[in-house]
Scaffold this motif. Structure first.
Motif, short mmCIF file in Angstrom:
data_model
loop_
_atom_site.label_atom_id
_atom_site.label_comp_id
_atom_site.label_asym_id
_atom_site.label_seq_id
_atom_site.Cartn_x
_atom_site.Cartn_y
_atom_site.Cartn_z
N ARG A 172 37.21 59.92 -27.14
CA ARG A 172 37.63 59.98 -25.74
C ARG A 172 37.42 58.65 -25.01
N MET A 173 36.45 57.87 -25.45
CA MET A 173 36.18 56.59 -24.79
C MET A 173 36.33 55.45 -25.80
N SER A 174 37.45 55.42 -26.47
CA SER A 174 37.74 54.34 -27.41
C SER A 174 38.04 53.06 -26.65
N LYS A 175 38.14 51.96 -27.40
CA LYS A 175 38.44 50.67 -26.77
C LYS A 175 39.79 50.73 -26.07
N ARG A 176 40.75 51.41 -26.67
CA ARG A 176 42.09 51.53 -26.08
C ARG A 176 42.04 52.26 -24.74
N VAL A 177 41.24 53.35 -24.69
CA VAL A 177 41.10 54.11 -23.44
C VAL A 177 40.47 53.25 -22.36
N LEU A 195 33.00 48.59 -18.87
CA LEU A 195 33.41 48.97 -17.51
C LEU A 195 32.51 48.31 -16.46
N LEU A 196 31.22 48.23 -16.77
CA LEU A 196 30.28 47.61 -15.83
C LEU A 196 30.59 46.13 -15.64
N LEU A 204 25.27 45.48 -25.91
CA LEU A 204 25.93 45.98 -24.70
C LEU A 204 27.46 46.05 -24.86
N HIS A 205 27.95 45.88 -26.07
CA HIS A 205 29.40 45.97 -26.31
C HIS A 205 29.80 47.43 -26.52
N THR A 206 29.64 48.21 -25.46
CA THR A 206 29.99 49.63 -25.46
C THR A 206 30.90 49.89 -24.26
#
Length: 312
Positions: A134-139, A61-62, A54-56
């Motif tokens: 587009r959905m990197s850890k930084r973002v 965000l959840l 679940l480390h996505t």
């Protein structure tokens, strides 16, 4: 009982429940919902932290949504329960300001987190090859940090205004928490300018994100219809319908409450609608995301199996 001491700065929260058996029944129900919300959201945070599957970005965000819900309901219900059980409905001037600050911070932040989650699903389904960029850890970190900061800035402005205006002798707030619009009905001055700022901030933090969510899911639904894989369509539809359910429960009563002029609002209606976005939504979110999500249920089974194997 309302304060008759003109020198006192305390407010009085009239509460949600009448002093009767029906009131006691609803009080017990709210406490049960509160405990369910605490357990559900805490379980979601721990589960996402412990399970590497679940480390996505989606579950990152959840976990933030669960943290906000956990803080959200804890800001409201314990004070309300304490006032009901003790019979003392007073809350200090500073205490009211602190409660209002945390409520507004979490309310605005949650609205933006839900929009971030919608963007995550939009990119995952419509631009799967670009998802990692587009959905990197930084973002994700920027989205979460921005949600907290924008919610805090909005909250500071509203709370500072509420704490620096003159109040009349009556300090009985007809609500179950320190909601700034309810506080302003006691003001000894015309607050039409502030009511305009409430409309603007609600539009920025609730309406615009909701429009963005609606547009993104419009594109998502088109993309789902074009999918060749039946299993892929089912998975995408399940994820999106889950998020839309959560969004509707949160945004609809919130927007309906704060976008209407004060002349069209009633305390009873405001309190009833507030129950949805302050108490019911934090309890329903972990249930909806766990019961309708195979990955979360799979992670829960793995955790239970791990705990069972360690005991044996």
């Amino acid at each position: 009982m309302e304060n008759n001491n003109p020198n006192s700065t305390d407010f009085f929260l009239l509460g949600l429940f009448p002093p009767s058996r029906i009131g006691l029944f609803f009080f017990i129900l709210i406490v049960f919902i509160f405990l369910m919300a605490l357990f559900g959201n805490l379980c979601m945070i721990i589960l996402i932290f412990l399970d590497t599957h679940l480390h996505t970005p989606m579950y990152f965000l959840l976990s933030q949504l669960s943290l906000m819900d956990l803080s959200y309901i804890s800001t409201i219900v314990p004070e309300m329960a304490s006032n009901y059980l003790s019979g003392n409905k007073s809350i200090s001037f500073i205490g009211c300001g602190v409660q209002s600050f945390f409520f507004l911070t979490l309310a605005g932040g949650e609205g933006l987190i839900l929009a971030s989650m919608a963007y995550d699903r939009y990119v995952a389904i419509c631009f799967p090859l670009h998802y990692a960029i587009r959905m990197s850890k930084r973002v994700c970190v920027l989205m979460i940090t921005g949600s907290w900061i924008m919610g805090s800035i909005n909250s500071c402005a509203h709370t500072a205004y509420a704490l620096n205006i003159p109040y009349c002798q009556s300090r009985a707030i007809n609500h179950f928490f320190c909601d700034v619009p309810a506080m302003l009905t006691l003001a000894c001055m015309d607050t039409w300018i502030y009511e305009y700022t409430v409309f603007v901030s609600t539009t920025l933090l609730i309406v615009f994100p909701f429009i963005g969510i609606a547009c993104s899911y419009g594109r998502v639904l088109l993309a789902i219809c074009r999918m060749q894989s039946t299993e892929g369509r089912k998975k995408a539809y399940s994820t999106c319908s889950t998020h839309l359910t959560v969004v509707t429960f949160y945004y609809a009563p919130f927007a309906y409450t704060y976008l209407r002029p004060r002349s069209l609002r009633t305390p009873t209606e405001d309190k009833t609608l507030a129950v949805f976005y302050t108490i019911l939504t934090p309890m329903l979110n972990p249930i909806i995301y766990s019961m309708r999500n195979k990955e979360v249920m799979g992670a829960l089974r793995r955790l239970i199996q791990r705990i069972s194997s360690e005991k044996t």
